[in-house]
Design a protein around this motif. Structure first.
Motif, PDB file in Angstrom:
ATOM      1  N   UNK A 188      93.034  25.448 115.445  1.00  0.00           N
ATOM      2  CA  UNK A 188      91.749  24.728 115.483  1.00  0.00           C
ATOM      3  C   UNK A 188      90.883  25.110 114.280  1.00  0.00           C
ATOM      4  N   UNK A 189      90.802  26.413 114.008  1.00  0.00           N
ATOM      5  CA  UNK A 189      89.962  26.873 112.896  1.00  0.00           C
ATOM      6  C   UNK A 189      90.482  26.336 111.560  1.00  0.00           C
ATOM      7  N   UNK A 190      91.797  26.374 111.386  1.00  0.00           N
ATOM      8  CA  UNK A 190      92.391  25.863 110.142  1.00  0.00           C
ATOM      9  C   UNK A 190      92.090  24.398 109.934  1.00  0.00           C
ATOM     10  N   UNK A 191      92.146  23.640 111.015  1.00  0.00           N
ATOM     11  CA  UNK A 191      91.887  22.198 110.924  1.00  0.00           C
ATOM     12  C   UNK A 191      90.408  21.898 110.708  1.00  0.00           C
ATOM     13  N   UNK A 192      89.558  22.621 111.412  1.00  0.00           N
ATOM     14  CA  UNK A 192      88.121  22.368 111.236  1.00  0.00           C
ATOM     15  C   UNK A 192      87.707  22.734 109.811  1.00  0.00           C
ATOM     16  N   UNK A 193      88.325  23.776 109.280  1.00  0.00           N
ATOM     17  CA  UNK A 193      88.045  24.171 107.896  1.00  0.00           C
ATOM     18  C   UNK A 193      88.340  22.999 106.944  1.00  0.00           C
ATOM     19  N   UNK A 194      89.496  22.332 107.179  1.00  0.00           N
ATOM     20  CA  UNK A 194      89.858  21.191 106.314  1.00  0.00           C
ATOM     21  C   UNK A 194      88.802  20.092 106.434  1.00  0.00           C
ATOM     22  N   UNK A 195      88.390  19.822 107.674  1.00  0.00           N
ATOM     23  CA  UNK A 195      87.387  18.782 107.890  1.00  0.00           C
ATOM     24  C   UNK A 195      86.068  19.153 107.194  1.00  0.00           C
ATOM     25  N   UNK A 196      85.695  20.422 107.318  1.00  0.00           N
ATOM     26  CA  UNK A 196      84.418  20.863 106.726  1.00  0.00           C
ATOM     27  C   UNK A 196      84.460  20.840 105.205  1.00  0.00           C
ATOM     28  N   UNK A 197      85.636  21.088 104.628  1.00  0.00           N
ATOM     29  CA  UNK A 197      85.752  20.988 103.167  1.00  0.00           C
ATOM     30  C   UNK A 197      85.407  19.567 102.722  1.00  0.00           C
ATOM     31  N   UNK A 201      83.505  17.427 104.397  1.00  0.00           N
ATOM     32  CA  UNK A 201      82.062  17.233 104.641  1.00  0.00           C
ATOM     33  C   UNK A 201      81.264  17.883 103.509  1.00  0.00           C
ATOM     34  N   UNK A 202      81.730  19.057 103.078  1.00  0.00           N
ATOM     35  CA  UNK A 202      81.032  19.780 102.009  1.00  0.00           C
ATOM     36  C   UNK A 202      81.035  18.961 100.709  1.00  0.00           C
ATOM     37  N   UNK A 237      81.342  15.778 100.356  1.00  0.00           N
ATOM     38  CA  UNK A 237      80.481  14.614 100.546  1.00  0.00           C
ATOM     39  C   UNK A 237      79.005  15.015 100.418  1.00  0.00           C
TER      40      UNK A 237
END
Lengths: 244, 196
Positions: free
Chosen positions: A56-65, A67-68, A70
């Motif tokens: 979960x953390x690895x995937x959320x990190x990808x999503x947040x990258x 978002x960052x 953007x």
């Protein structure tokens, strides 16, 4: 269960069913009993939780990258736009003039308050007398950010201990966190006047923030200057207020 | 098809939509969270001996820590109005933790007050440490495992849908999921032994 590092697919899926809540109620009760009896099973469960969290953390990190990127791109465009529009903006500001300055000023104070205000950490719960119990009970609410409940529990305690520094301090900060800034000031003032209180300096800081939010910038500055050993953050706020 | 899982069972207690959307890592909610709070964290770091570039990792780790805590039901008391403040608080604590670390020990005075960390602070610091570790653990997975586990745990896809996307049968996906999780667990146990 077998050796710690061995886990069959069937065992794994059983633990998964428990973790994701899909296990039948009866089986769940049985499983919970087993958990209490077998510490090793609890360890295995924690290990699986850690591995799930890793995914979960690895995937959320990808999503947040994403978002960052953007966010940074949007800011960059906004800054460029601001650059091109500065002449027009200056003209508008000149027209609106001093009136707008006074209209915007309270917003700036609120913004600074929001930026600098973080509620004081709650105290750890301890056993004690009846009054102490009520205080600790309120502290549980305070730590859960349920400030109204905490304040309601603490308020009656003031009758028997009007100058208690801990009580006044948390009443003050609780009111600030609750956005009732004017109610916060008398409590914080009481603490700032108690020379031997360990909360005195922190109370002065929160008092400065309360005055800032109330639009009394000069008083806020005075309180900040009174701090004996201001932190970098406190110095920065004073500097910002001096530059207003 | 979406599976029923962790979110619906544990975040069922979430008192409102915003927290539920955060738990579901809704894109717009994450973007709003970024827009509303990134600058605050960045300013705090810059004012406290850091650089703007430090903000990205600190802020993202704070979001992930908060997200895992909310998803795992460890912070049910966090209400929607407070989730952003909660994340900012974690980020600030994390930065103070960095300042206390060896990277800054020799050159930078302590920024915050010197009171002993309270229960809440200790708990958030622990969560933050977990995030760095969990990210490292995940990075060790091979792409084939990531393809299955990402879809199942993060995207909440059913076994059947994963099988369709990966051109496998559902049984193979189920086995692959088990084997990949065991690989990850083995790695986790190895790390634990190394750090013991």
């Amino acid at each position: 269960m077998r050796e710690r590092e061995e886990l069959s697919q069937e065992e794994f899926e059983r633990l998964e069913a428990y973790l994701d809540g899909s296990m039948e109620q009866e089986a769940r009760v049985e499983f919970q009993k087993l958990l209490e009896l077998e510490p090793q099973l609890q360890n295995t469960l924690s290990e699986l939780e850690a591995t799930r969290n890793a995914v979960l953390a690895g995937n959320l990190q990808k999503q947040l990258d994403g978002v960052h990127q953007k966010h940074q791109a949007a800011n960059s465009i906004a800054e460029q736009g601001n650059g091109k529009l500065w002449l027009r903006a200056a003209a508008v500001l000149a027209l609106v003039g001093l009136g707008l300055f006074f209209l915007l000023k309270p917003d700036k104070n609120e913004q600074l308050f929001a930026e600098y205000f973080t509620p004081a950490s709650g105290l750890p719960t301890q056993m004690g007398t009846t009054d102490n119990y009520t205080f600790q009970d309120g502290m549980v609410d305070y730590r859960s950010e349920q400030y109204n409940e905490a304040l309601a529990k603490w308020m009656p305690l003031l009758a028997s201990a009007p100058n208690n520094d801990t009580l006044n301090y948390y009443m003050g900060v609780g009111h600030l966190a609750n956005k009732s800034h004017s109610k916060a000031t008398p409590y914080l003032q009481t603490v700032t006047q108690l020379e031997n209180s360990k909360f005195q300096q922190d109370a002065a800081w929160y008092l400065a923030l309360a005055y800032l939010e109330l639009g009394e910038v000069e008083t806020a500055k005075m309180k900040l200057r009174s701090l004996i050993a201001p932190t970098v953050e406190q110095k920065a706020l004073l500097e910002q207020l001096n530059n207003l | 098809m979406q599976q029923e899982g962790l979110i619906s069972t544990k975040i069922g207690v979430a008192p409102n939509e915003k927290l539920a959307l955060f738990a579901k890592n809704d894109s717009r909610t994450m973007e709003e969270l970024y827009a509303n709070n990134y600058r605050t964290v960045e300013k705090f770091i810059v004012r406290n001996s850091g650089e703007a570039v430090d903000a990205k990792d600190i802020f993202q780790e704070a979001i992930i820590a908060a997200w895992l805590n909310v998803k795992n039901g460890q912070f049910r008391e966090v209400r929607s109005g407070n989730i952003e403040a909660y994340i900012v608080r974690i980020a600030k604590n994390k930065w103070l933790d960095v300042l206390r670390s060896s990277r800054f020990k020799k050159t930078v005075p302590m920024v915050s007050d010197t009171k002993a960390p309270m229960v809440e602070e200790l708990r958030t610091e622990e969560a933050i440490q977990d995030v760095a570790y969990l990210k490292e653990l995940y990075s060790c997975l091979d792409e084939r495992c990531k393809a299955v586990l990402d879809r199942f745990y993060f995207e909440k896809m059913s076994m059947e849908d994963i099988a369709k996307e990966l051109h496998l049968d559902a049984g193979s996906v189920r086995t692959a999921k088990y084997r990949c999780m065991m690989k990850l667990r083995k790695l986790h146990l190895k790390r634990q032994k190394e750090n013991a």
